[in-house]
Design a protein around this motif. Structure first.
Motif, PDB file in Angstrom:
ATOM      1  N   ASN A 236      34.141  39.446  41.128  1.00  0.00           N
ATOM      2  CA  ASN A 236      34.633  39.117  39.795  1.00  0.00           C
ATOM      3  C   ASN A 236      33.540  38.394  39.020  1.00  0.00           C
ATOM      4  O   ASN A 236      33.127  37.291  39.388  1.00  0.00           O
ATOM      5  CB  ASN A 236      35.888  38.247  39.885  1.00  0.00           C
ATOM      6  CG  ASN A 236      37.091  39.030  40.357  1.00  0.00           C
ATOM      7  OD1 ASN A 236      37.276  40.175  39.961  1.00  0.00           O
ATOM      8  ND2 ASN A 236      37.909  38.434  41.197  1.00  0.00           N
ATOM      9  N   SER A 275      50.629  42.528  38.223  1.00  0.00           N
ATOM     10  CA  SER A 275      49.709  41.456  38.568  1.00  0.00           C
ATOM     11  C   SER A 275      49.596  40.481  37.405  1.00  0.00           C
ATOM     12  O   SER A 275      50.126  40.719  36.326  1.00  0.00           O
ATOM     13  CB  SER A 275      48.325  42.036  38.877  1.00  0.00           C
ATOM     14  OG  SER A 275      47.765  42.608  37.709  1.00  0.00           O
ATOM     15  N   GLU A 281      46.631  48.939  40.246  1.00  0.00           N
ATOM     16  CA  GLU A 281      45.451  49.350  41.008  1.00  0.00           C
ATOM     17  C   GLU A 281      44.961  50.740  40.630  1.00  0.00           C
ATOM     18  O   GLU A 281      43.770  51.027  40.701  1.00  0.00           O
ATOM     19  CB  GLU A 281      45.748  49.296  42.510  1.00  0.00           C
ATOM     20  CG  GLU A 281      45.897  47.876  43.054  1.00  0.00           C
ATOM     21  CD  GLU A 281      46.048  47.857  44.562  1.00  0.00           C
ATOM     22  OE1 GLU A 281      45.982  48.950  45.167  1.00  0.00           O
ATOM     23  OE2 GLU A 281      46.209  46.759  45.121  1.00  0.00           O
ATOM     24  N   SER A 314      36.503  43.110  39.470  1.00  0.00           N
ATOM     25  CA  SER A 314      36.381  44.191  40.451  1.00  0.00           C
ATOM     26  C   SER A 314      37.607  45.109  40.454  1.00  0.00           C
ATOM     27  O   SER A 314      37.481  46.335  40.437  1.00  0.00           O
ATOM     28  CB  SER A 314      36.131  43.619  41.844  1.00  0.00           C
ATOM     29  OG  SER A 314      37.155  42.701  42.213  1.00  0.00           O
ATOM     30  N   LYS A 315      38.804  44.546  40.451  1.00  0.00           N
ATOM     31  CA  LYS A 315      40.017  45.363  40.487  1.00  0.00           C
ATOM     32  C   LYS A 315      40.256  46.072  39.161  1.00  0.00           C
ATOM     33  O   LYS A 315      40.664  47.239  39.131  1.00  0.00           O
ATOM     34  CB  LYS A 315      41.226  44.503  40.865  1.00  0.00           C
ATOM     35  CG  LYS A 315      41.216  44.020  42.304  1.00  0.00           C
ATOM     36  CD  LYS A 315      42.479  43.250  42.642  1.00  0.00           C
ATOM     37  CE  LYS A 315      42.481  42.817  44.108  1.00  0.00           C
ATOM     38  NZ  LYS A 315      43.711  42.044  44.452  1.00  0.00           N
ATOM     39  N   GLU A 318      37.737  48.931  38.730  1.00  0.00           N
ATOM     40  CA  GLU A 318      38.054  50.031  39.640  1.00  0.00           C
ATOM     41  C   GLU A 318      39.268  50.808  39.161  1.00  0.00           C
ATOM     42  O   GLU A 318      39.296  52.044  39.234  1.00  0.00           O
ATOM     43  CB  GLU A 318      38.316  49.477  41.047  1.00  0.00           C
ATOM     44  CG  GLU A 318      38.603  50.531  42.101  1.00  0.00           C
ATOM     45  CD  GLU A 318      37.455  51.491  42.328  1.00  0.00           C
ATOM     46  OE1 GLU A 318      37.722  52.660  42.667  1.00  0.00           O
ATOM     47  OE2 GLU A 318      36.294  51.078  42.165  1.00  0.00           O
ATOM     48  N   ALA A 319      40.273  50.110  38.646  1.00  0.00           N
ATOM     49  CA  ALA A 319      41.469  50.781  38.141  1.00  0.00           C
ATOM     50  C   ALA A 319      41.119  51.704  36.976  1.00  0.00           C
ATOM     51  O   ALA A 319      41.611  52.837  36.884  1.00  0.00           O
ATOM     52  CB  ALA A 319      42.500  49.744  37.707  1.00  0.00           C
TER      53      ALA A 319
END
Length: 403
Positions: A236, A275, A281, A314-315, A318-319
């Protein structure tokens, strides 16, 4: 019956990329980060302030008596709006709507006045309430427009009947403002509308909020913000920046000017928030917004690339990459957050300025670090998609094209 063409004119931005199209091109071409430290002594919290040229423009405006006391977010927006009005070159334009988005609004003034109140340091200034409201920024731009008699359309039954609308929908705020402008034009309530976004969020409290989410960067490297970094370097690395941008959306038959872009599509989505950041995700919100934007693409027109939201989480990154792969397959991708940080509600306008430069002059030099995206070049693009997403599960994508 085909919908009328919508033209984006007079785009003006001030940000860590620069305060002119030439400066934006230079920053994109050189690809150098200009992050500074929010706390110079500790050097643990990187941020992206305006370039020197942008700082000078804002300081020049704030030095005038009429604008003293305004929050910095409003000053940023007014600086951009003044340049947008100048780009109209005295062409009389009857704006039916002025809509500005900001995730945090009057951040600096609000934090300062609350601290003063809690410390019991005298009586609050008389203008505290109006200058800290969410609508203050849009109202001031509307007043700036009314003060430009050379821009006002000839008096008619509808002259100066302007809807002044502020919107705060996290990091999609600028494109929510564009969505409102589009609705006004498509609904026949206006033939022209000003839209934009502004954010001045480089405060210790705002950074601390993201540190609580554990997504703020603690990097001391050359690239404190690394959107789409390769898996071995993934972490992150969100960094905040400040900026603003405004433009005019025009409908009907208009003579095109240099720098004009066509709004070919706009799509939006709201996904159930799984989230704290509101992004699933697999990026279903991104997918819905992109599909909606692509629905407006004329037959035979090909998408040449995507300017990602990609703030360096990061998440989240990626999503978005997963959603792009599902919807578009392999296409050229870029993000400028490693050069600007995340400018919250203004980020859509900064990406729009990037699109304008890519469509006319190119300049994207690729990610300067190992990235998770294929190094596909933007070869003379004519049509680009821009993604935005924000807390609460919001996502808005637009498609713009060169004329």
């Amino acid at each position: 019956m085909a919908a009328e063409r919508l033209i984006i004119r007079g785009l003006s931005t001030i940000s860590p990329l620069g305060s002119s199209r030439k400066e934006v091109l230079q920053t994109l071409t050189l690809g150098r980060a200009k992050a500074q430290w929010l706390d110079a002594a500790e050097q643990t919290r990187p941020v992206f302030p305006l370039t020197a040229s942008g700082m000078n423009l804002v300081e020049e405006l704030s030095s005038q008596a009429r604008y003293q006391g305004l929050d910095r977010t409003t000053l940023l927006a007014l600086t951009a709006a003044r340049q947008t009005f100048a780009a109209l070159r005295g062409e009389r334009t009857e704006l039916g709507c002025i809509s500005i988005g900001s995730a945090r609004g009057a951040t600096n003034s609000l934090e300062r006045s609350i601290a003063q109140h809690l410390a019991k340091e005298g009586t609050l200034a008389a203008d505290t309430s109006p200058t800290t409201t969410a609508g203050n920024t849009t109202s001031w731009i509307a007043q700036e427009y009314l003060a430009h008699e050379d821009l006002l359309a000839p008096k008619s039954a509808h002259s100066n009947t302007i809807a002044s609308i502020s919107t705060s929908m996290t990091c999609t705020s600028a494109f929510h403002a564009l969505l409102i402008a589009t609705a006004f034009l498509r609904g026949g309530m206006a033939s022209a509308a000003l839209f934009g976004g502004a954010e001045s969020c480089l405060t210790s409290y705002t950074v601390a909020q993201l540190e609580a989410l554990r997504i703020y960067s603690r990097e001391r490297s050359e690239w404190p913000c690394r959107p789409c970094a390769s898996s071995e370097h993934s972490s992150n690395t969100l960094v905040l920046g400040e900026g603003a941008g405004t433009a005019i959306l025009l409908g009907g038959s208009v003579a095109y000017l240099p720098g004009d872009m066509e709004l070919l599509g706009i799509g939006w989505a709201l996904e159930a928030t799984p989230s704290a950041t509101g992004i699933s995700e697999d990026g279903r919100g991104f997918q819905g917004a992109m599909l909606g934007a692509l629905a407006g693409l004329p037959a035979g027109r090909v998408l040449d690339g995507v300017i990602m939201h990609a703030p360096g989480t990061s998440k989240g990154d990626e999503a978005e990459l997963r959603a792009i792969e599902r919807v578009l397959g392999s296409v050229p991708l870029c993000s400028t957050k490693h050069l600007t940080g995340h400018t919250y509600g203004a980020s859509g306008m900064i990406s729009l300025a990037t699109a304008q430069v890519l469509l006319s002059e190119g300049g994207w030099s690729g990610f300067p670090y190992p990235a998770r995206v294929a190094p596909l070049p933007f070869e003379a693009p004519r049509t680009l998609m821009i993604n935005t997403a924000g807390f609460g599960g919001n996502a808005i994508s637009i498609v713009v094209g060169a004329l």
